[in-house]
Design a protein around this motif. Structure first.
Motif: not given
Length: 112
Positions: A9, A11, A50, A77, A102-104, A106-107, A109
């Motif tokens: 991943h 990140e 998340t 997501w 790759k995404y969640s 959450n806008h 972190k």
């Protein structure tokens, strides 16, 4: 102790990783204990998505998802049939392989 294999991943685990964790530990706790800082905005209370992961191998060795987790997963997501909230997925004796999406939703972190 079971091994959790984390697929690469960008990140959280750019090279991927393998960690060991005691039986009865949630996947989220195990990741955090090994400095893989997966998001967990609700502090592992099954109130967000998340910490969503997709279990690529070993899904059947985890505890059964409860209704609250299934309801929350509907909001995740990239939901797949093998999706779990890592805060609710408890390790048993078998190894598991997970993919962190790759995404969640959450806008921003969280800084845990």
């Amino acid at each position: 102790m079971p091994i959790i294999k984390i697929l690469p991943h960008p990140e959280y685990a750019p090279q991927g990783a393998e960690i060991e964790a005691p039986i009865g530990t949630s996947i989220c706790e195990a990741l955090l204990d090994h400095d893989i800082k997966i998001e967990h905005a609700c502090e592992m209370s099954c109130a967000c998505t998340t910490c969503h992961v997709v279990v690529r191998e070993g899904y059947d060795s985890l505890n059964e998802p409860e209704e609250g987790e299934e309801d929350m997963l509907d909001r995740a997501w990239g939901l797949e049939p093998q999706s779990r909230l890592s805060c609710q997925a408890i390790l048993a004796q078998r190894n598991v392989t997970i993919e962190i999406p790759k995404y969640s939703i959450n806008h921003a972190k969280e800084n845990h």
